[in-house]
Design a protein around this motif. Structure first.
Motif, PDB file in Angstrom:
ATOM      1  N   ALA A 132       0.855  -1.194   0.000  1.00 23.47           N
ATOM      2  CA  ALA A 132       0.000   0.000   0.000  1.00 23.47           C
ATOM      3  C   ALA A 132       0.884   1.235   0.000  1.00 23.47           C
ATOM      4  CB  ALA A 132      -0.920   0.009   1.221  1.00 23.47           C
ATOM      5  N   TRP A 133       0.405   2.291  -0.688  1.00 18.02           N
ATOM      6  CA  TRP A 133       1.225   3.471  -0.913  1.00 18.02           C
ATOM      7  C   TRP A 133       0.399   4.749  -0.822  1.00 18.02           C
ATOM      8  CZ3 TRP A 133       6.105   1.565  -2.093  1.00 18.02           C
ATOM      9  CH2 TRP A 133       6.147   0.237  -2.555  1.00 18.02           C
ATOM     10  N   ARG A 134       1.077   5.846  -0.503  1.00 18.42           N
ATOM     11  CA  ARG A 134       0.510   7.182  -0.674  1.00 18.42           C
ATOM     12  C   ARG A 134       1.357   7.908  -1.710  1.00 18.42           C
ATOM     13  NH1 ARG A 134       1.104  12.655   2.284  1.00 18.42           N
ATOM     14  NH2 ARG A 134      -0.621  13.802   1.371  1.00 18.42           N
ATOM     15  N   LEU A 143       3.128   2.748   2.683  1.00 17.62           N
ATOM     16  CA  LEU A 143       2.298   2.684   3.882  1.00 17.62           C
ATOM     17  C   LEU A 143       2.267   1.287   4.483  1.00 17.62           C
ATOM     18  CD1 LEU A 143      -0.764   4.833   2.737  1.00 17.62           C
ATOM     19  CD2 LEU A 143       1.226   5.562   4.080  1.00 17.62           C
ATOM     20  N   ARG A 144       2.516   0.292   3.678  1.00 18.21           N
ATOM     21  CA  ARG A 144       2.616  -1.097   4.119  1.00 18.21           C
ATOM     22  C   ARG A 144       3.702  -1.775   3.299  1.00 18.21           C
ATOM     23  NH1 ARG A 144       0.506   0.302   7.839  1.00 18.21           N
ATOM     24  NH2 ARG A 144      -1.271  -0.478   8.984  1.00 18.21           N
ATOM     25  N   GLU A 145       4.553  -2.515   3.962  1.00 16.45           N
ATOM     26  CA  GLU A 145       5.645  -3.188   3.258  1.00 16.45           C
ATOM     27  C   GLU A 145       5.113  -4.278   2.333  1.00 16.45           C
ATOM     28  OE1 GLU A 145       6.807  -6.571   6.610  1.00 16.45           O
ATOM     29  OE2 GLU A 145       8.090  -4.817   6.307  1.00 16.45           O
ATOM     30  N   GLU A 146       5.912  -4.630   1.366  1.00 16.55           N
ATOM     31  CA  GLU A 146       5.518  -5.638   0.400  1.00 16.55           C
ATOM     32  C   GLU A 146       5.453  -7.022   1.047  1.00 16.55           C
ATOM     33  OE1 GLU A 146       8.553  -5.303  -2.550  1.00 16.55           O
ATOM     34  OE2 GLU A 146       7.964  -3.270  -3.137  1.00 16.55           O
ATOM     35  N   ALA A 147       4.488  -7.818   0.611  1.00 14.66           N
ATOM     36  CA  ALA A 147       4.327  -9.161   1.157  1.00 14.66           C
ATOM     37  C   ALA A 147       3.569 -10.026   0.162  1.00 14.66           C
ATOM     38  CB  ALA A 147       3.578  -9.109   2.492  1.00 14.66           C
ATOM     39  N   VAL A 148       3.551 -11.317   0.437  1.00 12.53           N
ATOM     40  CA  VAL A 148       2.787 -12.258  -0.371  1.00 12.53           C
ATOM     41  C   VAL A 148       1.809 -12.977   0.544  1.00 12.53           C
ATOM     42  CG1 VAL A 148       4.552 -14.067  -0.128  1.00 12.53           C
ATOM     43  CG2 VAL A 148       2.904 -14.190  -1.999  1.00 12.53           C
ATOM     44  N   ASP A 226       9.228 -15.997   1.067  1.00 10.92           N
ATOM     45  CA  ASP A 226       9.483 -16.325   2.476  1.00 10.92           C
ATOM     46  C   ASP A 226       8.722 -15.421   3.427  1.00 10.92           C
ATOM     47  OD1 ASP A 226      10.936 -14.124   1.765  1.00 10.92           O
ATOM     48  OD2 ASP A 226      12.631 -14.583   3.073  1.00 10.92           O
ATOM     49  N   GLN A 227       7.932 -14.475   2.883  1.00  9.07           N
ATOM     50  CA  GLN A 227       7.137 -13.578   3.719  1.00  9.07           C
ATOM     51  C   GLN A 227       5.668 -13.939   3.506  1.00  9.07           C
ATOM     52  OE1 GLN A 227       8.151  -9.465   3.113  1.00  9.07           O
ATOM     53  NE2 GLN A 227      10.283  -9.962   2.691  1.00  9.07           N
ATOM     54  N   VAL A 228       5.038 -14.439   4.537  1.00  8.07           N
ATOM     55  CA  VAL A 228       3.697 -14.995   4.341  1.00  8.07           C
ATOM     56  C   VAL A 228       2.615 -14.230   5.088  1.00  8.07           C
ATOM     57  CG1 VAL A 228       4.567 -17.302   3.892  1.00  8.07           C
ATOM     58  CG2 VAL A 228       4.072 -16.628   6.237  1.00  8.07           C
ATOM     59  N   ALA A 229       2.988 -13.150   5.738  1.00  8.97           N
ATOM     60  CA  ALA A 229       1.977 -12.414   6.503  1.00  8.97           C
ATOM     61  C   ALA A 229       2.084 -10.919   6.238  1.00  8.97           C
ATOM     62  CB  ALA A 229       2.142 -12.674   8.005  1.00  8.97           C
ATOM     63  N   TRP A 230       0.946 -10.275   6.235  1.00  8.77           N
ATOM     64  CA  TRP A 230       0.896  -8.807   6.077  1.00  8.77           C
ATOM     65  C   TRP A 230      -0.006  -8.293   7.173  1.00  8.77           C
ATOM     66  CZ3 TRP A 230      -2.096  -5.278   2.354  1.00  8.77           C
ATOM     67  CH2 TRP A 230      -1.367  -4.122   2.100  1.00  8.77           C
ATOM     68  N   GLN A 231       0.578  -7.861   8.276  1.00 11.00           N
ATOM     69  CA  GLN A 231      -0.200  -7.526   9.452  1.00 11.00           C
ATOM     70  C   GLN A 231      -0.840  -6.154   9.314  1.00 11.00           C
ATOM     71  OE1 GLN A 231      -0.725  -9.683  11.878  1.00 11.00           O
ATOM     72  NE2 GLN A 231       0.532 -11.187  10.810  1.00 11.00           N
ATOM     73  N   GLY A 233      -1.642  -2.622  10.450  1.00  7.46           N
ATOM     74  CA  GLY A 233      -0.902  -1.693  11.296  1.00  7.46           C
ATOM     75  C   GLY A 233      -1.782  -0.971  12.277  1.00  7.46           C
ATOM     76  N   LYS A 234      -1.125  -0.301  13.165  1.00 14.40           N
ATOM     77  CA  LYS A 234      -1.858   0.458  14.185  1.00 14.40           C
ATOM     78  C   LYS A 234      -2.191   1.835  13.665  1.00 14.40           C
ATOM     79  CE  LYS A 234       0.249  -2.076  17.987  1.00 14.40           C
ATOM     80  NZ  LYS A 234       1.017  -2.001  19.233  1.00 14.40           N
TER      81      LYS A 234
END
Length: 234
Positions: A132-134, A143-148, A226-231, A233-234
């Protein structure tokens, strides 16, 4: 402004772009883009030759090389990385890897003027690559790091209910599998868009201006498997 070459083969598309500035004039952007599934090896270097010829630039005039570092097609990423590294090694130039998802976000901003963007690419195996980006004034902020992840697990930043989100990338073809809160927050989608070297060369120019100039051997494709979660954010 440095003379920068970018190339990409991370998806079904193949592209090359050249950003140059001569004699203190306005920067010039020359690019090639084509949907060429399974033809990247054959098409990529000819595209590089075409943009250089159109701009009247030789490889000796380049200041840096960049490429789509991923995420994306494993085979395509290796093709682009190998080609870009070969050029950078041979010319003794820095090699800048550029995020394919960030390039998609910039494309949405340039084409439609949107500010909040969720990029999603089909990662196969029932998953998507997401971030996610602005975007504002031609700049892109993560706004959110890259993930799969599976599309069912996609969550947007907490400000999602207060802004309108633009979805771009092949991952949005899995719209029906995404959570209802995502569907209600993403008001527009571009499923057909693919990453392109045209945006990558602009992002590479930004990084180069900030002093990011890695050697060719330091740049590696990003696969994200190797990245399986996209949490959320607060």
């Amino acid at each position: 402004m440095p003379n920068l070459l970018a190339l990409d083969a991370s998806s079904s598309a193949c592209s090359a772009a050249l950003l140059i500035q001569r004699g203190g004039g306005e920067p010039r952007l020359v690019s090639r883009f084509a949907l060429t599934p399974r033809e990247h090896t054959r098409r990529l270097l000819p595209m590089v030759d075409e943009v250089l010829a159109e701009a009247g630039v030789t490889v000796a005039e380049l200041d840096a090389v960049s490429y789509g570092r991923g995420p994306g097609s494993f085979t395509g990423l290796r093709i682009a990385a190998g080609t870009a590294q070969g050029l950078a090694y041979g010319l003794d130039l820095p090699l800048l890897g550029v995020s394919t998802l960030e390039a998609l976000a910039l494309a949405a901003h340039r084409r439609h003027g949107v500010e909040y963007v969720v990029t999603a690419m089909d990662a196969r195996m029932g998953e998507i690559y997401v971030a996610a980006w602005r975007c504002h004034d031609g700049a892109v902020e993560a706004l959110r790091e890259e993930a799969v992840m599976p599309p069912q697990r996609l969550q947007l930043p907490e400000m999602a209910e207060r802004v309108g989100w633009y979805g771009i990338g092949s991952g949005w073809s899995l719209w029906e599998k995404m959570p209802t809160e995502v569907q209600s927050s993403v008001t527009q989608r571009d499923v057909e868009a693919e990453p392109a070297a045209e945006e990558m060369v602009l992002l590479a120019a930004r990084d180069h201006a900030q002093g990011i100039r890695p050697a060719a051997h330091e740049s590696q494709p990003i696969y994200l498997r190797d990245q399986v979660a996209w949490q959320k954010g607060k």
